[in-house]
Design an enzyme around this catalytic site. Structure first.
Site, PDB file in Angstrom:
ATOM      1  N   TRP A 104       0.819  -1.215   0.000  1.00 42.80           N
ATOM      2  CA  TRP A 104       0.000   0.000   0.000  1.00 42.80           C
ATOM      3  C   TRP A 104       0.851   1.263   0.000  1.00 42.80           C
ATOM      4  O   TRP A 104       0.502   2.252  -0.659  1.00 42.80           O
ATOM      5  CB  TRP A 104      -0.996  -0.028   1.158  1.00 42.80           C
ATOM      6  CG  TRP A 104      -2.029  -1.079   0.914  1.00 42.80           C
ATOM      7  CD1 TRP A 104      -2.139  -2.291   1.526  1.00 42.80           C
ATOM      8  CD2 TRP A 104      -3.041  -1.057  -0.109  1.00 42.80           C
ATOM      9  NE1 TRP A 104      -3.169  -3.018   0.972  1.00 42.80           N
ATOM     10  CE2 TRP A 104      -3.743  -2.289  -0.026  1.00 42.80           C
ATOM     11  CE3 TRP A 104      -3.435  -0.130  -1.068  1.00 42.80           C
ATOM     12  CZ2 TRP A 104      -4.802  -2.607  -0.876  1.00 42.80           C
ATOM     13  CZ3 TRP A 104      -4.495  -0.436  -1.908  1.00 42.80           C
ATOM     14  CH2 TRP A 104      -5.167  -1.661  -1.805  1.00 42.80           C
ATOM     15  N   ASP A 178      -1.056   6.850   6.664  1.00 45.44           N
ATOM     16  CA  ASP A 178      -2.135   5.994   6.197  1.00 45.44           C
ATOM     17  C   ASP A 178      -2.360   4.949   7.292  1.00 45.44           C
ATOM     18  O   ASP A 178      -1.537   4.061   7.498  1.00 45.44           O
ATOM     19  CB  ASP A 178      -1.737   5.320   4.879  1.00 45.44           C
ATOM     20  CG  ASP A 178      -2.760   4.294   4.405  1.00 45.44           C
ATOM     21  OD1 ASP A 178      -3.800   4.122   5.063  1.00 45.44           O
ATOM     22  OD2 ASP A 178      -2.499   3.644   3.370  1.00 45.44           O
ATOM     23  N   LYS A 202     -12.244  -1.603   7.807  1.00 42.93           N
ATOM     24  CA  LYS A 202     -11.461  -2.550   8.605  1.00 42.93           C
ATOM     25  C   LYS A 202     -11.947  -2.554  10.053  1.00 42.93           C
ATOM     26  O   LYS A 202     -12.407  -3.559  10.564  1.00 42.93           O
ATOM     27  CB  LYS A 202      -9.976  -2.182   8.586  1.00 42.93           C
ATOM     28  CG  LYS A 202      -9.417  -1.727   7.245  1.00 42.93           C
ATOM     29  CD  LYS A 202      -9.259  -2.848   6.262  1.00 42.93           C
ATOM     30  CE  LYS A 202      -8.488  -2.374   5.033  1.00 42.93           C
ATOM     31  NZ  LYS A 202      -8.318  -3.434   4.039  1.00 42.93           N
TER      32      LYS A 202
END
Length: 371
Positions: A104, A178, A202
């Site tokens: 990511w 992030d 999540k």
């Protein structure tokens, strides 16, 4: 668990507490006597305004967000923020710093390269992203507009918190994190961050909402090419309702935040997450190599737990997935880009689910160890 429910170890969207789903079920036709569902409400109505405001306030309370930070409820997932970050923060600078620690953060730096010179501070690619680069090797450009990192790599199962040595290397450069896959799993030190962003799916609710928590001085600097919907200042000035927001997803997030507050807050969540992760890592480490986790133990994720069977025996992994699915332990395959297996044990995964998985893994080892 409620009748017919499975334990879903998906990396996202992920499990939600049954209590939240039952509340949503009760409200689905007629929310709080309004005669309509939340998904039917005008986002400008007083009933939805109350839902929206409470959602944001409860998030502020959970994370102890300082008053000089704005909370934005945006859309497009963390991936859209890969573009929003440079578009909103570069100002008149041409360079930004990126630490690359997995899939990511790799995507983040690739997106940033469309808008600036994305300077790679360090990368752990040579280790197959199984550790965090030694901070002594970090080459931070002090003139960069910001420093970006991913706090938890969902695919590779690497998680870390900035240490003092890391902060010393970063210096005065604004820090952007992030936190999509470990958001709301532990406290956040906002004194060390200028911007934190995270997708909801999540630990915070269903897919559809992206949280951006930005210090006020980070707003109002968007480049002229920034699309209106990606301009943090415009979103802040319009209370995240420049256009119709993802109303129902915000409502579910609000239920989740209220649930967390009533169940001990972030500290209780953090302790439960620690217990769940310890069950699996202790099992790996005592399995005599039958189960292995490739990540440096110092940086093992408490959210996403990748593992191999006998060093990557594909046939045994297929058996494992089939047998696990048959007993209600679902979505344990590793990401297609890395293979293997992975158990994502976000906030919504109860301790019972992890214990059931550990019991299954012990039985599976006994049955197949000789193969």
């Amino acid at each position: 668990m409620a009748s017919g429910r499975i334990f879903n170890f998906s990396a996202g969207p992920s499990m939600l507490p049954v209590e939240i789903l039952e509340q949503a079920q009760a409200d689905i036709i007629n929310w709080d006597g309004t005669g309509m569902s939340v998904m039917e409400m005008s986002h400008r109505s007083k009933p939805f305004e109350s839902i929206h405001k409470k959602c944001i306030q409860d998030l502020r309370d959970l994370l102890n967000i300082p008053p000089n930070f704005k909370v934005l409820l945006m859309q497009g997932g963390g991936s859209t923020q890969f573009a929003c970050v440079p578009l909103n923060l570069l100002k008149d600078k041409e360079t930004a710093n990126y630490l690359t620690t997995g899939a990511w953060s790799t995507k983040a730096i690739e997106e940033a390269r469309k808008y600036c010179r994305a300077h790679e501070v360090a990368t752990s690619k040579s280790t197959n992203f199984t550790t965090i680069p030694d901070p002594s090797t970090w080459n931070v450009d002090p003139n960069g507009a910001y420093f970006h990192y991913c706090a938890n790599e969902t695919i590779h199962g690497v998680e870390f918190t900035l240490t003092q040595e890391m902060l010393d290397r970063i210096g005065e450069v604004p820090i952007v994190a992030d936190m999509s896959s470990n958001f709301l799993s532990k406290p956040i030190d906002f004194s060390k961050h200028a911007v934190v962003y995270a997708g909801a799916q999540k630990n915070a609710g269903p897919a559809g909402v992206t949280f951006v928590i930005a210090r006020e001085d980070m707003l109002g600097h968007a480049k002229n090419i920034t699309p209106t919907m990606l301009d943090w200042k415009i979103q802040a000035d319009n209370d995240s309702m420049y256009n119709t927001p993802p109303c129902y997803a915000i409502y579910i997030c609000g239920l989740y935040f209220d649930y967390m507050k009533r169940h001990g807050g972030i500290e209780a969540v953090q302790e439960l997450d620690r217990q769940k992760a310890a069950i699996l890592y202790d099992l790996f480490d005592s399995s005599n190599g039958f189960y292995t986790n490739p990540v440096n133990p110092q940086y093992r994720s408490k959210m996403n737990v990748p593992f191999l069977i006998k060093g990557g025996n594909v046939d045994l992994e297929k058996k494992f997935l089939a047998e696990a699915e048959a007993v209600g332990l679902s979505t344990l395959a590793g990401h297609r880009s890395v293979g293997g297996l992975r158990a994502s044990i976000y906030n919504g995964m109860p301790l019972e689910g992890v214990r059931r998985l550990a019991d299954f893994m012990t039985e599976f080892k006994t049955k197949h160890e000789a193969e």
